[in-house]
Design a protein around this motif. Structure first.
Motif, PDB file in Angstrom:
ATOM      1  N   ILE A 189     -89.045  34.626  55.975  1.00 41.33           N
ATOM      2  CA  ILE A 189     -89.466  35.460  57.638  1.00 41.33           C
ATOM      3  C   ILE A 189     -89.254  36.666  57.182  1.00 41.33           C
ATOM      4  O   ILE A 189     -87.928  37.237  56.999  1.00 41.33           O
ATOM      5  N   GLY A 190     -90.062  37.577  57.946  1.00 43.38           N
ATOM      6  CA  GLY A 190     -89.940  38.848  56.790  1.00 43.38           C
ATOM      7  C   GLY A 190     -89.070  39.470  58.223  1.00 43.38           C
ATOM      8  O   GLY A 190     -88.429  38.683  59.763  1.00 43.38           O
ATOM      9  N   ARG A 191     -89.350  40.559  58.659  1.00 42.79           N
ATOM     10  CA  ARG A 191     -88.304  41.655  59.944  1.00 42.79           C
ATOM     11  C   ARG A 191     -88.856  41.182  60.673  1.00 42.79           C
ATOM     12  O   ARG A 191     -90.289  41.599  60.795  1.00 42.79           O
ATOM     13  N   LYS A 192     -88.749  41.894  62.088  1.00 40.30           N
ATOM     14  CA  LYS A 192     -89.624  41.909  63.203  1.00 40.30           C
ATOM     15  C   LYS A 192     -89.951  43.356  62.615  1.00 40.30           C
ATOM     16  O   LYS A 192     -90.641  43.383  63.785  1.00 40.30           O
ATOM     17  N   GLU A 193     -89.292  44.868  62.749  1.00 42.29           N
ATOM     18  CA  GLU A 193     -89.606  45.978  62.675  1.00 42.29           C
ATOM     19  C   GLU A 193     -89.425  45.956  60.853  1.00 42.29           C
ATOM     20  O   GLU A 193     -88.636  46.680  60.879  1.00 42.29           O
ATOM     21  N   ASP A 194     -90.982  46.240  60.549  1.00 38.13           N
ATOM     22  CA  ASP A 194     -91.023  46.941  59.126  1.00 38.13           C
ATOM     23  C   ASP A 194     -91.740  47.515  59.217  1.00 38.13           C
ATOM     24  O   ASP A 194     -92.974  48.077  59.680  1.00 38.13           O
ATOM     25  N   ILE A 244     -82.062  55.591  39.345  1.00 41.86           N
ATOM     26  CA  ILE A 244     -82.936  54.306  39.112  1.00 41.86           C
ATOM     27  C   ILE A 244     -83.235  53.198  39.701  1.00 41.86           C
ATOM     28  O   ILE A 244     -81.923  52.881  40.506  1.00 41.86           O
ATOM     29  N   ILE A 245     -84.108  52.617  40.277  1.00 42.50           N
ATOM     30  CA  ILE A 245     -84.045  51.849  41.397  1.00 42.50           C
ATOM     31  C   ILE A 245     -84.581  50.629  40.827  1.00 42.50           C
ATOM     32  O   ILE A 245     -86.072  50.076  41.176  1.00 42.50           O
ATOM     33  N   PRO A 246     -83.455  49.628  40.894  1.00 43.05           N
ATOM     34  CA  PRO A 246     -84.706  48.828  40.324  1.00 43.05           C
ATOM     35  C   PRO A 246     -84.856  47.771  41.920  1.00 43.05           C
ATOM     36  O   PRO A 246     -84.396  47.732  42.868  1.00 43.05           O
ATOM     37  N   SER A 247     -86.269  47.246  41.603  1.00 41.15           N
ATOM     38  CA  SER A 247     -86.842  46.499  42.421  1.00 41.15           C
ATOM     39  C   SER A 247     -87.658  45.546  42.242  1.00 41.15           C
ATOM     40  O   SER A 247     -88.384  45.385  41.029  1.00 41.15           O
ATOM     41  N   PHE A 248     -88.320  45.133  43.390  1.00 41.13           N
ATOM     42  CA  PHE A 248     -89.069  43.536  43.627  1.00 41.13           C
ATOM     43  C   PHE A 248     -90.154  44.369  43.610  1.00 41.13           C
ATOM     44  O   PHE A 248     -90.837  45.213  44.137  1.00 41.13           O
ATOM     45  N   ALA A 249     -91.466  43.468  43.076  1.00 39.76           N
ATOM     46  CA  ALA A 249     -92.417  44.373  42.702  1.00 39.76           C
ATOM     47  C   ALA A 249     -93.201  44.046  44.084  1.00 39.76           C
ATOM     48  O   ALA A 249     -94.612  44.568  43.983  1.00 39.76           O
ATOM     49  N   VAL A 250     -92.813  42.725  44.266  1.00 41.51           N
ATOM     50  CA  VAL A 250     -94.083  43.071  45.859  1.00 41.51           C
ATOM     51  C   VAL A 250     -93.441  42.926  46.951  1.00 41.51           C
ATOM     52  O   VAL A 250     -92.375  42.376  47.478  1.00 41.51           O
ATOM     53  N   GLU A 251     -93.820  44.607  47.875  1.00 44.05           N
ATOM     54  CA  GLU A 251     -93.452  45.037  48.579  1.00 44.05           C
ATOM     55  C   GLU A 251     -93.053  45.411  48.773  1.00 44.05           C
ATOM     56  O   GLU A 251     -92.663  46.834  49.417  1.00 44.05           O
ATOM     57  N   ARG A 252     -91.479  45.464  48.178  1.00 43.47           N
ATOM     58  CA  ARG A 252     -90.121  46.281  48.529  1.00 43.47           C
ATOM     59  C   ARG A 252     -90.129  47.343  47.124  1.00 43.47           C
ATOM     60  O   ARG A 252     -89.517  48.681  47.815  1.00 43.47           O
ATOM     61  N   ILE A 395     -78.761  49.493  49.432  1.00 46.82           N
ATOM     62  CA  ILE A 395     -79.377  50.359  50.747  1.00 46.82           C
ATOM     63  C   ILE A 395     -79.964  48.772  51.329  1.00 46.82           C
ATOM     64  O   ILE A 395     -80.713  47.723  50.376  1.00 46.82           O
ATOM     65  N   GLN A 396     -79.412  48.365  52.318  1.00 46.37           N
ATOM     66  CA  GLN A 396     -79.339  46.949  52.940  1.00 46.37           C
ATOM     67  C   GLN A 396     -80.953  46.844  53.687  1.00 46.37           C
ATOM     68  O   GLN A 396     -81.267  45.778  54.873  1.00 46.37           O
ATOM     69  N   THR A 397     -81.356  48.289  54.545  1.00 48.48           N
ATOM     70  CA  THR A 397     -82.167  48.230  55.681  1.00 48.48           C
ATOM     71  C   THR A 397     -83.480  47.981  55.456  1.00 48.48           C
ATOM     72  O   THR A 397     -84.046  47.595  56.082  1.00 48.48           O
ATOM     73  N   LEU A 398     -83.460  47.965  53.375  1.00 48.86           N
ATOM     74  CA  LEU A 398     -84.699  47.468  53.196  1.00 48.86           C
ATOM     75  C   LEU A 398     -85.260  45.728  52.973  1.00 48.86           C
ATOM     76  O   LEU A 398     -85.846  45.202  52.107  1.00 48.86           O
ATOM     77  N   SER A 399     -84.108  45.134  53.638  1.00 51.49           N
ATOM     78  CA  SER A 399     -84.506  43.588  53.402  1.00 51.49           C
ATOM     79  C   SER A 399     -85.468  43.108  53.851  1.00 51.49           C
ATOM     80  O   SER A 399     -85.391  44.341  54.739  1.00 51.49           O
ATOM     81  N   ALA A 400     -86.856  42.592  52.685  1.00 51.53           N
ATOM     82  CA  ALA A 400     -87.566  42.463  53.335  1.00 51.53           C
ATOM     83  C   ALA A 400     -87.460  40.425  54.298  1.00 51.53           C
ATOM     84  O   ALA A 400     -87.841  40.058  54.866  1.00 51.53           O
ATOM     85  N   HIS A 401     -86.061  40.558  54.090  1.00 51.11           N
ATOM     86  CA  HIS A 401     -85.457  38.983  55.079  1.00 51.11           C
ATOM     87  C   HIS A 401     -85.242  38.969  56.458  1.00 51.11           C
ATOM     88  O   HIS A 401     -83.986  39.763  56.889  1.00 51.11           O
ATOM     89  N   ALA A 402     -85.299  38.417  57.392  1.00 47.11           N
ATOM     90  CA  ALA A 402     -84.807  38.525  58.209  1.00 47.11           C
ATOM     91  C   ALA A 402     -83.359  38.107  59.065  1.00 47.11           C
ATOM     92  O   ALA A 402     -82.632  37.821  57.926  1.00 47.11           O
ATOM     93  N   ASP A 403     -82.927  38.884  59.660  1.00 49.50           N
ATOM     94  CA  ASP A 403     -81.075  38.990  59.965  1.00 49.50           C
ATOM     95  C   ASP A 403     -81.023  37.984  60.381  1.00 49.50           C
ATOM     96  O   ASP A 403     -81.123  36.825  61.126  1.00 49.50           O
TER      97      ASP A 403
END
Length: 459
Positions: A189-194, A244-252, A395-403
């Motif tokens: 599930i994504g974030r309510k505000e993204d 250097i920012i290791p990143s998920f290729a999709v959305e992040r 940085i945790q604010t960028l999480s694509a997962h709902a809290d």
């Protein structure tokens, strides 16, 4: 026609753990798999990818995908290799993302097997990939597109609907009606505000609810993303270093590009090279271009954002970036530092005090990303240890997962009391904490299935 009194649920992944999502619904007439993900993280989990599933794969009638991430789609080539012959369903963006991820994963596995054979750092005498590009293409051949928001008949007395879920482009929660009973699979599930995705839709009814719990034990911090990223970038530039920012290729990756582009446009960071080094990330940008209705970016914003970055395609270009010792920002896959181009950058930069590493997403137990967050003194890459002298930020604010709060909100419009709630896709503490929270909030009874559990429910 209903001919069975019970429906069996096989928990084949993401049960008692956060990775390897796979659930099989056996109605007695049909067998339907929801997600088909690869185990990631701890070695004992990764080894499970080599095992045969404890079900008859040839008897599975359909596979439904909630979204394209590796831990939800990465096992598909193995499934087809084991004898799966039927359709694999998902939304159009999900299938495009899955194509990209499976091809990339197969290529990386082939390359790493070749490298291990050549350099001899594997414990196996003849290291082999879990699957190769041919296997990936065979799985992709089974892909069939499903619309978002429409009920469709899957089989007699079985219908399905994919509903917009945020998280990443194409992501959906799946509603499966079997003989009038509704099984709801949350997916991720994504974030309510993204910044890029629209708010998630909410299920209205669920007789059997399968709910993720990745962040079921916490709330995301209320930090100003732009301010924090600006400070990390400027701090790194002031010490003549590379971020250097290791990143998920999709959305992040796309979200990071958007925020950094905004900072540069406003003059809040210096005019330094911006690098996006992920062939998969570049392909995902095309998915954003092809499916504008699935995200918030306008064509103008998308174009300007892409133009602000040097998008690296070939591996030789990676070395050109590395050899340029100017301060720069490099976004590179993979997000948990389990593979991909980011490993090459870390081999060259992780032992330099002027380097900054920004962890910008969930890091599963056992991954290099989790180890860096835990303050490891060295990391192992391709059989060799590298001392960690770089500064590590998170940085945790960028999480694509709902809290936790957003997960509860996602369930808030379910009008009935579910017969059973299964808490899945979470580490033990997160899942159990969320179980208590659901009980206190909605008074629903929840269970925490373990890997390979088989649970029978009334049809």
């Amino acid at each position: 026609m209903k001919i069975n009194d019970n429906i069996s649920i096989h928990f084949l992944g993401a049960a008692g753990t956060v990775t390897g999502s796979k659930y099989l619904i056996d109605t007695g007439e049909k067998k339907i798999m929801i997600d088909c993900g690869l185990f990631q993280g701890l070695k004992k989990l990764r080894l499970l990818n080599w095992d045969y599933l404890p079900v008859n794969v040839e008897e599975i009638d359909a596979v439904l995908l909630t979204h394209g991430h590796m831990d939800h789609t990465g096992y598909l080539p193995r499934l087809v290799k084991m004898g799966y012959k039927n359709a694999i369903y998902g939304t159009a963006p999900t299938l495009e993302i899955a194509e990209i991820i499976l091809r990339d994963s197969a290529k990386i596995q082939e390359e790493e097997a070749q490298k291990a054979n050549k350099e001899g750092y594997s414990k196996h005498s003849h290291p082999a990939p879990l699957y190769d590009l041919t296997d990936a293409e065979k799985a992709i051949h089974h892909f069939r597109t499903m619309p978002e928001g429409e009920w469709l008949n899957l089989f007699e007395d079985i219908k399905v609907r994919f509903q917009y879920n945020g998280h990443i482009i194409g992501a959906a929660f799946i509603e499966l009606d079997v003989h009038g009973k509704r099984f709801v699979f949350s997916g991720d599930i994504g974030r309510k505000e993204d910044l890029l995705m629209r708010p998630y839709k909410k299920p209205q009814r669920a007789d059997f609810l399968f709910i993720e719990s990745t962040y079921g034990d916490r709330l995301h911090p209320k930090e100003n993303l732009q301010d924090k990223l600006q400070k990390i970038i400027n701090h790194t530039v002031n010490k003549d270093g590379t971020l250097i920012i290791p990143s998920f290729a999709v959305e992040r990756t796309q979200t990071l590009m958007y925020v950094i582009w905004q900072l540069k446009k406003k003059g809040l960071i210096p005019d330094i090279p911006l690098i996006m080094d992920s062939p998969m990330g570049a392909n995902v940008l095309n998915v954003f271009h092809n499916h504008k209705s699935w995200h918030k970016l306008s064509t103008e914003e998308y174009t300007a954002m892409c133009n602000a970055f040097t998008i690296v395609q070939e591996y030789k270009e990676t070395w050109e970036v590395i050899d340029d010792r100017r301060s720069k920002i490099v976004i590179a896959g993979s997000g948990m530092i389990t593979g991909g181009r980011v490993l090459t950058y870390l081999q060259q930069y992780v032992d330099l005090p002027e380097t900054s590493i920004l962890i910008a997403g969930y890091q599963a137990e056992g991954t290099r990303g989790r180890k860096l967050l835990n303050g490891c003194v060295d990391i192992k890459i391709y059989g060799k240890y590298y001392e960690v002298k770089a500064e590590v930020f998170e940085i945790q604010t960028l999480s694509a997962h709902a809290d936790q709060k957003e997960l509860l909100d996602w369930m808030s419009e379910i009008s009935n009391t579910p017969e059973q709630v299964f808490i899945i896709h979470g580490e033990a503490h997160a899942a159990d904490t969320f179980r208590v929270k659901i009980k206190d909030t909605y008074h629903w009874d929840c269970s925490l299935p373990e890997l390979y559990d088989i649970i029978s429910v009334p049809a």
